[in-house]
Design a protein around this motif. Sequence first.
Motif, PDB file in Angstrom:
ATOM      1  N   THR A 218       5.610   1.883  -8.143  1.00  0.00           N
ATOM      2  CA  THR A 218       6.346   0.778  -7.542  1.00  0.00           C
ATOM      3  C   THR A 218       5.613   0.227  -6.332  1.00  0.00           C
ATOM      4  O   THR A 218       5.587  -0.985  -6.111  1.00  0.00           O
ATOM      5  N   SER A 219       5.011   1.073  -5.530  1.00  0.00           N
ATOM      6  CA  SER A 219       4.379   0.637  -4.291  1.00  0.00           C
ATOM      7  C   SER A 219       3.106   1.437  -4.039  1.00  0.00           C
ATOM      8  O   SER A 219       2.867   2.478  -4.664  1.00  0.00           O
ATOM      9  N   LEU A 220       2.309   0.960  -3.095  1.00  0.00           N
ATOM     10  CA  LEU A 220       1.124   1.715  -2.695  1.00  0.00           C
ATOM     11  C   LEU A 220       1.508   3.081  -2.142  1.00  0.00           C
ATOM     12  O   LEU A 220       0.814   4.070  -2.359  1.00  0.00           O
ATOM     13  N   LEU A 227      -1.733  10.889  -6.232  1.00  0.00           N
ATOM     14  CA  LEU A 227      -3.049  11.443  -5.935  1.00  0.00           C
ATOM     15  C   LEU A 227      -3.015  12.968  -5.985  1.00  0.00           C
ATOM     16  O   LEU A 227      -3.937  13.614  -6.486  1.00  0.00           O
ATOM     17  N   ASP A 228      -1.948  13.552  -5.444  1.00  0.00           N
ATOM     18  CA  ASP A 228      -1.798  15.008  -5.490  1.00  0.00           C
ATOM     19  C   ASP A 228      -1.698  15.508  -6.928  1.00  0.00           C
ATOM     20  O   ASP A 228      -2.132  16.628  -7.230  1.00  0.00           O
ATOM     21  N   TRP A 229      -1.098  14.715  -7.800  1.00  0.00           N
ATOM     22  CA  TRP A 229      -1.007  15.110  -9.201  1.00  0.00           C
ATOM     23  C   TRP A 229      -2.370  15.093  -9.882  1.00  0.00           C
ATOM     24  O   TRP A 229      -2.565  15.776 -10.881  1.00  0.00           O
ATOM     25  N   GLY A 230      -3.280  14.246  -9.375  1.00  0.00           N
ATOM     26  CA  GLY A 230      -4.592  14.104  -9.990  1.00  0.00           C
ATOM     27  C   GLY A 230      -4.812  12.781 -10.682  1.00  0.00           C
ATOM     28  O   GLY A 230      -5.666  12.668 -11.582  1.00  0.00           O
ATOM     29  N   ILE A 233      -6.474   6.621 -11.523  1.00  0.00           N
ATOM     30  CA  ILE A 233      -6.316   5.210 -11.173  1.00  0.00           C
ATOM     31  C   ILE A 233      -4.968   5.047 -10.503  1.00  0.00           C
ATOM     32  O   ILE A 233      -3.961   5.614 -10.956  1.00  0.00           O
ATOM     33  N   LEU A 234      -4.918   4.277  -9.421  1.00  0.00           N
ATOM     34  CA  LEU A 234      -3.669   4.015  -8.708  1.00  0.00           C
ATOM     35  C   LEU A 234      -3.163   2.619  -9.066  1.00  0.00           C
ATOM     36  O   LEU A 234      -3.944   1.719  -9.350  1.00  0.00           O
ATOM     37  N   GLN A 235      -1.842   2.465  -9.030  1.00  0.00           N
ATOM     38  CA  GLN A 235      -1.226   1.180  -9.336  1.00  0.00           C
ATOM     39  C   GLN A 235      -0.235   0.813  -8.244  1.00  0.00           C
ATOM     40  O   GLN A 235       0.215   1.667  -7.481  1.00  0.00           O
ATOM     41  N   PHE A 236       0.131  -0.463  -8.200  1.00  0.00           N
ATOM     42  CA  PHE A 236       1.251  -0.900  -7.369  1.00  0.00           C
ATOM     43  C   PHE A 236       1.821  -2.184  -7.956  1.00  0.00           C
ATOM     44  O   PHE A 236       1.134  -2.924  -8.660  1.00  0.00           O
ATOM     45  N   HIS A 237       3.119  -2.431  -7.674  1.00  0.00           N
ATOM     46  CA  HIS A 237       3.847  -3.581  -8.206  1.00  0.00           C
ATOM     47  C   HIS A 237       4.442  -4.397  -7.056  1.00  0.00           C
ATOM     48  O   HIS A 237       4.892  -3.834  -6.057  1.00  0.00           O
ATOM     49  N   TYR A 238       4.442  -5.686  -7.206  1.00  0.00           N
ATOM     50  CA  TYR A 238       5.161  -6.574  -6.282  1.00  0.00           C
ATOM     51  C   TYR A 238       5.406  -7.873  -7.044  1.00  0.00           C
ATOM     52  O   TYR A 238       4.586  -8.778  -7.034  1.00  0.00           O
ATOM     53  N   ASN A 239       6.546  -7.940  -7.722  1.00  0.00           N
ATOM     54  CA  ASN A 239       6.824  -9.069  -8.598  1.00  0.00           C
ATOM     55  C   ASN A 239       7.026 -10.372  -7.846  1.00  0.00           C
ATOM     56  O   ASN A 239       6.509 -11.411  -8.238  1.00  0.00           O
ATOM     57  N   PHE A 240       7.801 -10.318  -6.767  1.00  0.00           N
ATOM     58  CA  PHE A 240       8.193 -11.543  -6.079  1.00  0.00           C
ATOM     59  C   PHE A 240       7.952 -11.404  -4.580  1.00  0.00           C
ATOM     60  O   PHE A 240       8.419 -10.451  -3.956  1.00  0.00           O
ATOM     61  N   GLY A 245       1.151 -15.022   2.221  1.00  0.00           N
ATOM     62  CA  GLY A 245       0.597 -14.086   3.195  1.00  0.00           C
ATOM     63  C   GLY A 245       1.024 -12.653   2.959  1.00  0.00           C
ATOM     64  O   GLY A 245       0.267 -11.715   3.262  1.00  0.00           O
ATOM     65  N   THR A 246       2.228 -12.465   2.431  1.00  0.00           N
ATOM     66  CA  THR A 246       2.701 -11.108   2.127  1.00  0.00           C
ATOM     67  C   THR A 246       1.779 -10.446   1.109  1.00  0.00           C
ATOM     68  O   THR A 246       1.391  -9.278   1.249  1.00  0.00           O
ATOM     69  N   ILE A 247       1.427 -11.179   0.065  1.00  0.00           N
ATOM     70  CA  ILE A 247       0.549 -10.637  -0.972  1.00  0.00           C
ATOM     71  C   ILE A 247      -0.875 -10.488  -0.451  1.00  0.00           C
ATOM     72  O   ILE A 247      -1.564  -9.509  -0.767  1.00  0.00           O
ATOM     73  N   GLU A 248      -1.335 -11.434   0.365  1.00  0.00           N
ATOM     74  CA  GLU A 248      -2.681 -11.310   0.944  1.00  0.00           C
ATOM     75  C   GLU A 248      -2.814 -10.008   1.725  1.00  0.00           C
ATOM     76  O   GLU A 248      -3.810  -9.289   1.593  1.00  0.00           O
ATOM     77  N   ASN A 249      -1.802  -9.697   2.526  1.00  0.00           N
ATOM     78  CA  ASN A 249      -1.844  -8.455   3.312  1.00  0.00           C
ATOM     79  C   ASN A 249      -1.789  -7.227   2.405  1.00  0.00           C
ATOM     80  O   ASN A 249      -2.490  -6.230   2.641  1.00  0.00           O
ATOM     81  N   LEU A 250      -0.953  -7.299   1.374  1.00  0.00           N
ATOM     82  CA  LEU A 250      -0.825  -6.178   0.452  1.00  0.00           C
ATOM     83  C   LEU A 250      -2.134  -5.934  -0.297  1.00  0.00           C
ATOM     84  O   LEU A 250      -2.565  -4.785  -0.464  1.00  0.00           O
ATOM     85  N   LEU A 251      -2.787  -6.997  -0.735  1.00  0.00           N
ATOM     86  CA  LEU A 251      -4.040  -6.847  -1.465  1.00  0.00           C
ATOM     87  C   LEU A 251      -5.150  -6.327  -0.561  1.00  0.00           C
ATOM     88  O   LEU A 251      -6.015  -5.558  -1.009  1.00  0.00           O
ATOM     89  N   ALA A 252      -5.126  -6.740   0.703  1.00  0.00           N
ATOM     90  CA  ALA A 252      -6.104  -6.179   1.657  1.00  0.00           C
ATOM     91  C   ALA A 252      -5.879  -4.680   1.818  1.00  0.00           C
ATOM     92  O   ALA A 252      -6.835  -3.897   1.865  1.00  0.00           O
ATOM     93  N   ASP A 253      -4.608  -4.266   1.885  1.00  0.00           N
ATOM     94  CA  ASP A 253      -4.300  -2.830   1.955  1.00  0.00           C
ATOM     95  C   ASP A 253      -4.796  -2.103   0.710  1.00  0.00           C
ATOM     96  O   ASP A 253      -5.325  -0.986   0.786  1.00  0.00           O
ATOM     97  N   ALA A 254      -4.610  -2.743  -0.452  1.00  0.00           N
ATOM     98  CA  ALA A 254      -5.042  -2.122  -1.703  1.00  0.00           C
ATOM     99  C   ALA A 254      -6.555  -1.937  -1.720  1.00  0.00           C
ATOM    100  O   ALA A 254      -7.062  -0.889  -2.155  1.00  0.00           O
TER     101      ALA A 254
END
Length: 381
Positions: A218-220, A227-230, A233-240, A245-254
């Motif tokens: 669901t989130s970063l 990661l602890d599970w092993g 590849i990591l995923q994250f979701h943000y539909n809306f 700018g919200t997505i720009e910041n999130l993608l920079a975090d990713a």
Amino acid sequence: MVRQQTRRQFLAAGATATTAAVAGCLVGSADAEGVFRPPVDLRGAIYLPARAYNTYQMWADYDEAVVERDLGYAASLNLNAVRTWVNYEFWMEDPEAHRRAIDHFLAAAAERDIGVLLGLFEGVGQQPTEANLEDTDPLTATAVQSPALWHLERRDRWENSRRFVRWFMARYRDDERLLAIEVMNEPGWASLKLRFAEAMFRTLTEERGSVPLTVGSTSLANNAQYLDWGADILQFHYNFANRPGTIENLLADANRLASRVDKPVWFSEWQRIRTGVGFTGEVTHDDWYPNYSSLAPVIRRAGVDNFFWSLMIKPAYVVVQRKNGVVNGVFHEDGAVWSLDDARALKAMSGDDEFHAEERPEWPTWAESVTQWVPREPPEQ
């Protein structure tokens, strides 16, 4: 092939924040600001057939011609990935039919140079009762959680799920057509689903082959556990989001996270900018329809590998969105698109935004009953 290069490069190079430019399969182009943008490496869509309301229906009613047609639409946008899920309940009914359908799906995708992110269990939806699994009424049909709550409540019932995981891994753990195997979509935080997903991930690890393992996150923040599970590849979701700018910041975090942990980070579920805040936020008179062009340029600039929801035009997957009148998708079943702007913005991630088709921003006739929930503009005062 594109899909094989993508996965192998990720594993070999660690998929740092710059791997979106590594594939080099297509030539990049300058954007509207005159800045050169290389193609986004992984350009994907979430896929269920237009009239499948849940993953059980996708496989129980599997139609080879429909799948081949729809994957052809994906290829016309230069997509090189799709994300979907198998179905535990259908496997229990007819494992051989499920295997045949999976084999056809992977073959049809490979013929179009499309890699597949394939999930095993679904954490979103209503309980998988017979009525919910088979319901095709646009007003009541629902996504279904898999497996059922009663199954999750007792660990002694999980052995059959492990049999399903082992059955799948025995056939597909080294399949080059797979980008990754996802244990579950959105198992959440402290919950029965999370404990179940962790146990099934352990079984995946025991049966591990060459295909990377992942979790539909669901989130970063959820990825700290994965990661602890092993997870490979990591995923994250943000539909809306209510502003770019919200997505720009999130993608920079990713991108920072990908660099720090030296693993791919995929934006594996997104839709559009809209006024309301969050997944269950207010849907106003102009927020219910697809608008991928509101976010696609932001994602391209960030160079983040991604999957949008969804390839086919259909009523929203979850009931809370459908009762807000939400429709998702790019393609009608006949190949017309809801929005040429959307189609071209999505194709532009490959470095080529030329696309031509009939534009038809209309609900499919078979789902028109849902339009009663579409928000209307308030009358002028």
